[in-house]
Write a protein that holds these residues in place. Structure first.
Motif, mmCIF file in Angstrom:
data_model
loop_
_atom_site.group_PDB
_atom_site.id
_atom_site.type_symbol
_atom_site.label_atom_id
_atom_site.label_comp_id
_atom_site.label_asym_id
_atom_site.label_seq_id
_atom_site.Cartn_x
_atom_site.Cartn_y
_atom_site.Cartn_z
ATOM 1 N N THR A 244 10.792 1.599 -2.255
ATOM 2 C CA THR A 244 12.023 1.087 -2.855
ATOM 3 C C THR A 244 11.907 -0.402 -3.166
ATOM 4 O O THR A 244 12.308 -0.867 -4.240
ATOM 5 C CB THR A 244 13.213 1.330 -1.909
ATOM 6 O OG1 THR A 244 13.325 2.727 -1.660
ATOM 7 C CG2 THR A 244 14.506 0.806 -2.509
ATOM 8 N N ALA A 245 11.360 -1.161 -2.237
ATOM 9 C CA ALA A 245 11.224 -2.603 -2.442
ATOM 10 C C ALA A 245 10.324 -2.910 -3.632
ATOM 11 O O ALA A 245 10.575 -3.863 -4.376
ATOM 12 C CB ALA A 245 10.668 -3.255 -1.175
ATOM 13 N N LEU A 246 9.278 -2.087 -3.820
ATOM 14 C CA LEU A 246 8.374 -2.312 -4.945
ATOM 15 C C LEU A 246 9.088 -2.054 -6.266
ATOM 16 O O LEU A 246 8.912 -2.789 -7.239
ATOM 17 C CB LEU A 246 7.151 -1.396 -4.815
ATOM 18 C CG LEU A 246 6.113 -1.505 -5.945
ATOM 19 C CD1 LEU A 246 5.531 -2.910 -5.984
ATOM 20 C CD2 LEU A 246 5.006 -0.479 -5.747
ATOM 21 N N VAL A 257 3.650 3.545 -12.257
ATOM 22 C CA VAL A 257 2.267 3.447 -12.729
ATOM 23 C C VAL A 257 1.362 2.941 -11.613
ATOM 24 O O VAL A 257 0.281 3.482 -11.371
ATOM 25 C CB VAL A 257 2.181 2.518 -13.960
ATOM 26 C CG1 VAL A 257 0.728 2.278 -14.352
ATOM 27 C CG2 VAL A 257 2.946 3.124 -15.142
ATOM 28 N N LEU A 258 1.808 1.912 -10.909
ATOM 29 C CA LEU A 258 0.990 1.367 -9.826
ATOM 30 C C LEU A 258 0.763 2.403 -8.731
ATOM 31 O O LEU A 258 -0.344 2.520 -8.189
ATOM 32 C CB LEU A 258 1.668 0.127 -9.244
ATOM 33 C CG LEU A 258 0.857 -0.637 -8.179
ATOM 34 C CD1 LEU A 258 -0.417 -1.221 -8.784
ATOM 35 C CD2 LEU A 258 1.709 -1.758 -7.565
ATOM 36 N N ALA A 259 1.798 3.179 -8.403
ATOM 37 C CA ALA A 259 1.664 4.201 -7.359
ATOM 38 C C ALA A 259 0.641 5.260 -7.743
ATOM 39 O O ALA A 259 -0.056 5.796 -6.878
ATOM 40 C CB ALA A 259 3.018 4.852 -7.094
ATOM 41 N N LEU A 260 0.522 5.576 -9.029
ATOM 42 C CA LEU A 260 -0.419 6.602 -9.484
ATOM 43 C C LEU A 260 -1.864 6.116 -9.501
ATOM 44 O O LEU A 260 -2.784 6.922 -9.646
ATOM 45 C CB LEU A 260 -0.038 7.075 -10.890
ATOM 46 C CG LEU A 260 1.212 7.957 -10.973
ATOM 47 C CD1 LEU A 260 1.652 8.108 -12.418
ATOM 48 C CD2 LEU A 260 0.944 9.319 -10.346
ATOM 49 N N LEU A 261 -2.073 4.799 -9.346
ATOM 50 C CA LEU A 261 -3.429 4.252 -9.456
ATOM 51 C C LEU A 261 -4.136 4.177 -8.105
ATOM 52 O O LEU A 261 -5.073 3.402 -7.939
ATOM 53 C CB LEU A 261 -3.379 2.871 -10.116
ATOM 54 C CG LEU A 261 -2.998 2.899 -11.594
ATOM 55 C CD1 LEU A 261 -2.904 1.487 -12.150
ATOM 56 C CD2 LEU A 261 -4.020 3.711 -12.394
ATOM 57 N N GLU A 262 -3.707 5.002 -7.165
ATOM 58 C CA GLU A 262 -4.450 5.104 -5.900
ATOM 59 C C GLU A 262 -5.859 5.587 -6.169
ATOM 60 O O GLU A 262 -6.807 5.188 -5.517
ATOM 61 C CB GLU A 262 -3.734 6.055 -4.954
ATOM 62 C CG GLU A 262 -4.401 6.176 -3.597
ATOM 63 C CD GLU A 262 -3.618 7.069 -2.663
ATOM 64 O OE1 GLU A 262 -4.041 7.195 -1.499
ATOM 65 O OE2 GLU A 262 -2.605 7.642 -3.099
ATOM 66 N N ALA A 263 -6.000 6.487 -7.188
ATOM 67 C CA ALA A 263 -7.306 6.897 -7.701
ATOM 68 C C ALA A 263 -7.393 6.415 -9.144
ATOM 69 O O ALA A 263 -6.376 6.339 -9.845
ATOM 70 C CB ALA A 263 -7.464 8.416 -7.642
ATOM 71 N N PRO A 264 -8.597 6.066 -9.639
ATOM 72 C CA PRO A 264 -8.731 5.531 -10.997
ATOM 73 C C PRO A 264 -8.220 6.510 -12.056
ATOM 74 O O PRO A 264 -8.438 7.715 -11.968
ATOM 75 C CB PRO A 264 -10.248 5.331 -11.135
ATOM 76 C CG PRO A 264 -10.758 5.209 -9.742
ATOM 77 C CD PRO A 264 -9.891 6.114 -8.924
ATOM 78 N N ASP A 312 -2.808 -2.365 -3.557
ATOM 79 C CA ASP A 312 -2.696 -1.396 -2.454
ATOM 80 C C ASP A 312 -1.634 -1.827 -1.450
ATOM 81 O O ASP A 312 -0.826 -1.024 -0.986
ATOM 82 C CB ASP A 312 -4.046 -1.258 -1.737
ATOM 83 C CG ASP A 312 -5.020 -0.387 -2.503
ATOM 84 O OD1 ASP A 312 -4.575 0.428 -3.335
ATOM 85 O OD2 ASP A 312 -6.235 -0.521 -2.280
ATOM 86 N N ASP A 313 -1.637 -3.121 -1.114
ATOM 87 C CA ASP A 313 -0.671 -3.625 -0.127
ATOM 88 C C ASP A 313 0.754 -3.472 -0.648
ATOM 89 O O ASP A 313 1.657 -3.066 0.105
ATOM 90 C CB ASP A 313 -0.954 -5.107 0.169
ATOM 91 C CG ASP A 313 -2.217 -5.298 0.998
ATOM 92 O OD1 ASP A 313 -2.670 -4.304 1.613
ATOM 93 O OD2 ASP A 313 -2.754 -6.428 1.018
ATOM 94 N N LEU A 314 0.976 -3.788 -1.906
ATOM 95 C CA LEU A 314 2.324 -3.666 -2.466
ATOM 96 C C LEU A 314 2.769 -2.222 -2.521
ATOM 97 O O LEU A 314 3.930 -1.905 -2.246
ATOM 98 C CB LEU A 314 2.365 -4.294 -3.864
ATOM 99 C CG LEU A 314 2.439 -5.808 -3.944
ATOM 100 C CD1 LEU A 314 2.361 -6.278 -5.393
ATOM 101 C CD2 LEU A 314 3.710 -6.329 -3.298
ATOM 102 N N ALA A 315 1.855 -1.319 -2.920
ATOM 103 C CA ALA A 315 2.209 0.090 -3.054
ATOM 104 C C ALA A 315 2.539 0.733 -1.712
ATOM 105 O O ALA A 315 3.290 1.701 -1.654
ATOM 106 C CB ALA A 315 1.075 0.849 -3.739
ATOM 107 N N ARG A 316 1.975 0.182 -0.639
ATOM 108 C CA ARG A 316 2.235 0.746 0.694
ATOM 109 C C ARG A 316 3.386 0.060 1.400
ATOM 110 O O ARG A 316 3.949 0.605 2.341
ATOM 111 C CB ARG A 316 0.974 0.602 1.567
ATOM 112 C CG ARG A 316 -0.146 1.549 1.204
ATOM 113 C CD ARG A 316 -1.168 1.564 2.308
ATOM 114 N NE ARG A 316 -1.758 0.235 2.499
ATOM 115 C CZ ARG A 316 -2.917 -0.133 1.979
ATOM 116 N NH1 ARG A 316 -3.608 0.713 1.203
ATOM 117 N NH2 ARG A 316 -3.396 -1.328 2.197
#
Length: 319
Positions: A244-246, A257-264, A312-316
């Protein structure tokens, strides 16, 4: 434990591939199931009633599905790997149609005597079986195929990237329940106490699909395949794991989009997964590149985007 012993040359030729027929089989299994398929709930709800009515009105369809798809077992001629030259669903289905009747009966676990007087006692058995799969493809899979294909290809791109960077153990991680790379040319297929299967001078395929389970198929001794659950199958436009914060910090679209980029992933794959336009996705990626949240690299003909440690840090982080 059941595993394949794969020689060096067969492993070197191993590749990931999309199979419309495998996707149709996976969809058929989902439509037959009373359990909700993660990522396919809306699709199941939209099509399950029509599928069950079609099967109920056709005694042959019911007999074929009951015989072909059983717990821990699929009829070989229905799940055989595609040929390298196959390009379409009908290319693959042609091989199903060409299966000799005795071979189809044996694969369905039925002898001539057992089939006599049943709905499976037809001269054009394989052709009739193929007709059922074609009906599912035409009415329920093909309308959604463009989107599904991009999602399946996204999984392939990510795993190919892992393969080139870290080897087969990384590329095959999470391939499905019971499937694991053991090293020394050994690929665990399941936990059953079966003798190892030697694979040499053969084509080896890994096929993602919208299935809850993995399965194997073969046309011995030439082609072998593992069909496995696609890691990003039919992801929602805004993943539930997006903090939510992100979303408040960078906006819901960019956060998705950022959340989906855990894998390329490529821009085209992100378009398919999010439903956003190509221009919108490209704009979000440029901003996140400038902010140091993502990086990009080339893999074959594709340009892949992936998160940086900061991304990664922001997405988590949901602080």
């Amino acid at each position: 434990m059941g595993y394949w012993k794969i020689d060096t040359e067969a492993l070197a030729r191993g590749r990931f591939a999309v199979s419309p027929l495998a996707e149709t089989v996976a969809s058929t299994l989902a439509l037959r199931s009373r359990r909700k398929q993660p990522g396919l709930e809306e699709w199941q709800h939209a099509h399950q009633r029509a599928f069950r009515e079609f099967v109920a009105e056709d005694g042959f369809a019911q007999a074929f599905l009951d015989a072909a798809f059983r717990p821990r077992w699929n009829a070989d001629f229905v799940v055989a790997p595609p040929y390298r030259t196959d390009r379409t669903f009908h290319d693959e289905l042609r091989h199903v149609r060409e299966t000799p009747r005795d071979v189809a009966l044996a694969d369905l676990g039925t002898s001539r005597a057992e089939a006599k007087g049943t709905p499976l006692d037809v001269p054009d058995l394989a052709n009739r079986c193929a007709d059922i799969l074609e009906w599912v493809w035409t009415h329920m899979v093909r309308p959604d195929w463009t989107r599904r294909r991009w999602i399946l290809e996204s999984d392939i791109v990510a795993r190919t990237h892992q393969l080139s960077s870290h080897g087969w153990a990384a590329a095959l991680e999470g391939l499905g329940p019971g499937v694991r790379w053991l090293g020394d040319g050994r690929l665990r297929i399941n936990a059953l106490d079966n003798p190892p299967r030697e694979i040499a001078d053969a084509e080896l395929l890994f096929i993602p699909s919208a299935t809850r389970h993995s399965w194997v198929g073969w046309d011995e001794p030439h082609r072998y395949a593992v069909v496995y659950p696609c890691s990003g199958v039919l992801a929602s436009p805004e993943p539930a794991t997006t903090p939510t914060a992100l979303r408040r910090l960078i906006g819901p679209a960019r956060a998705s989009v950022l959340a989906l980029l855990e894998a390329p992933k490529s821009t085209s794959q992100l378009v398919a997964l999010t439903g956003y336009t190509l221009g919108s996705v490209g704009g979000h990626l440029r901003i996140m590149l400038d902010a140091g949240l993502v990086r990009r690299s080339r893999s074959g003909r594709s340009v892949l985007y992936y998160r940086t440690p900061l991304g990664d840090d922001l997405a988590r982080d949901d602080a």
